[in-house]
Write a protein that holds these residues in place. Structure first.
Motif, mmCIF file in Angstrom:
data_model
loop_
_atom_site.group_PDB
_atom_site.id
_atom_site.type_symbol
_atom_site.label_atom_id
_atom_site.label_comp_id
_atom_site.label_asym_id
_atom_site.label_seq_id
_atom_site.Cartn_x
_atom_site.Cartn_y
_atom_site.Cartn_z
ATOM 1 N N PRO A 206 -42.582 8.698 -7.392
ATOM 2 C CA PRO A 206 -43.173 7.509 -8.029
ATOM 3 C C PRO A 206 -44.632 7.285 -7.663
ATOM 4 O O PRO A 206 -45.392 6.718 -8.441
ATOM 5 C CB PRO A 206 -42.292 6.360 -7.510
ATOM 6 C CG PRO A 206 -41.625 6.888 -6.293
ATOM 7 C CD PRO A 206 -41.449 8.353 -6.530
ATOM 8 N N ASP A 207 -45.040 7.735 -6.460
ATOM 9 C CA ASP A 207 -46.428 7.514 -6.063
ATOM 10 C C ASP A 207 -47.415 8.368 -6.864
ATOM 11 O O ASP A 207 -48.622 8.139 -6.787
ATOM 12 C CB ASP A 207 -46.602 7.788 -4.562
ATOM 13 C CG ASP A 207 -46.054 9.138 -4.163
ATOM 14 O OD1 ASP A 207 -44.862 9.208 -3.809
ATOM 15 O OD2 ASP A 207 -46.814 10.134 -4.217
ATOM 16 N N ARG A 208 -46.903 9.342 -7.634
ATOM 17 C CA ARG A 208 -47.777 10.150 -8.481
ATOM 18 C C ARG A 208 -48.134 9.414 -9.767
ATOM 19 O O ARG A 208 -48.992 9.869 -10.523
ATOM 20 C CB ARG A 208 -47.115 11.484 -8.805
ATOM 21 C CG ARG A 208 -46.960 12.394 -7.581
ATOM 22 C CD ARG A 208 -46.279 13.690 -7.949
ATOM 23 N NE ARG A 208 -47.060 14.452 -8.921
ATOM 24 C CZ ARG A 208 -48.023 15.309 -8.598
ATOM 25 N NH1 ARG A 208 -48.351 15.492 -7.323
ATOM 26 N NH2 ARG A 208 -48.671 15.962 -9.526
ATOM 27 N N LEU A 209 -47.452 8.304 -10.026
ATOM 28 C CA LEU A 209 -47.757 7.486 -11.195
ATOM 29 C C LEU A 209 -48.873 6.504 -10.851
ATOM 30 O O LEU A 209 -49.202 6.286 -9.688
ATOM 31 C CB LEU A 209 -46.516 6.709 -11.642
ATOM 32 C CG LEU A 209 -45.262 7.528 -11.960
ATOM 33 C CD1 LEU A 209 -44.112 6.593 -12.292
ATOM 34 C CD2 LEU A 209 -45.510 8.498 -13.098
ATOM 35 N N GLY A 210 -49.422 5.892 -11.861
ATOM 36 C CA GLY A 210 -50.434 4.878 -11.623
ATOM 37 C C GLY A 210 -49.819 3.608 -11.056
ATOM 38 O O GLY A 210 -48.601 3.421 -11.073
ATOM 39 N N THR A 211 -50.665 2.724 -10.578
ATOM 40 C CA THR A 211 -50.198 1.481 -9.979
ATOM 41 C C THR A 211 -49.421 0.627 -10.970
ATOM 42 O O THR A 211 -48.379 0.054 -10.631
ATOM 43 C CB THR A 211 -51.391 0.669 -9.441
ATOM 44 O OG1 THR A 211 -52.135 1.469 -8.527
ATOM 45 C CG2 THR A 211 -50.904 -0.580 -8.721
#
Length: 272
Positions: A206-211
């Motif tokens: 999930p941290d590879r997605l944007g905020t």
């Protein structure tokens, strides 16, 4: 008063609940050569396929310290197992009233026994499937590619599993009520499950997605449960914001699910 009466009825019909759970498990593997072994084989094969397809496509590196050094197959498997239980449990509970319509028409039994038995049966199958996760972890530990130690946080991973069971129960009881009156609910729920799966970060970090995208994911309670299970299983503390949200959502679903079921159960006989 109704709650205490329901608890008394549950104790009175424990034997029936146990038999319904056995029946659900037997029917699931009826005419299968491998039977209950599919509980172990299916998640392992799914893990291999998802690792091959998404391992290179979406990348195997995460900036989250909780996932540092975690092999991608283990990451995928932790998410897939929890999602599979939620999917199977809610589907089983949703169909339980109509599948047991002949018994409901003939004898009196507290009707919530039927969706509850579906959830419990699938949870038992899920617990057995956790052996696959243990086996994969041991494999990577022996191989030397995974060195995360088991600590107190790992033991606490049972808390998200309890959360998952109760969420599946609340949603399943609500769906069992809705599907009696709206037969199309079964098809609608299959579409919603697909959306839930893609929003649960099963095969991507999930941290590879944007905020903004990450904030949207956090509205999905299953995502929060899976994340906290992963955090604790990999030896890290919970995200307490996610924990409070998922438990709050679960309690609301339990209240709505059982309240709706109680209000409508006397009309089931007219529609099944």
């Amino acid at each position: 008063m109704q709650i205490s009466q329901s608890i008394k009825n549950l104790k009175k019909y424990t034997f029936l609940l146990r038999e319904l759970v056995k029946k659900t498990i037997k029917l699931r593997y009826r005419r299968s050569y491998l039977g209950i072994l599919w509980t172990l084989i299916e998640p392992l094969l799914t893990m291999i396929v998802l690792t091959i397809v998404f391992g290179q496509l979406l990348g195997r590196d995460s900036t989250n310290a909780a996932y540092a050094g975690v092999p991608f197959p283990i990451y995928v498997l932790t998410g897939r197992l929890l999602y599979s239980f939620f999917s199977s449990a809610t589907n089983g509970a949703m169909k339980s009233i109509r599948n047991n319509s002949s018994m409901i028409k003939k004898v009196y039994v507290p009707k919530y026994i039927y969706p509850l038995s579906g959830v419990i049966a699938n949870f038992l199958i899920f617990v057995i499937s956790l052996l696959v996760l243990a086996g994969v972890v041991i494999f990577f530990l022996i191989q030397g590619t995974y060195k995360s130690p088991i600590n107190g946080y790992t033991i606490l991973s049972v808390i998200p599993l309890i959360n998952l069971f109760l969420l599946g129960t609340g949603v399943g009881v609500l769906l069992s009520t809705l599907s009696v009156f709206f037969r199309d609910m079964e098809y609608l729920w299959s579409v919603l499950l697909m959306l839930i799966m893609y929003c649960s970060a099963i095969f991507y970090f999930p941290d590879r997605l944007g905020t903004d995208a990450l904030m949207l994911l956090k509205f999905n309670p299953l995502f929060g449960i899976i994340e906290n299970f992963r955090f604790s299983f990999f030896g890290h503390p919970f995200d307490w914001n996610l924990m409070l949200y998922t438990w709050g959502f679960t309690i609301v679903m339990l209240v709505i699910g059982f309240y709706s079921f109680y209000r409508k159960q006397d009309k089931f006989i007219l529609y099944i």
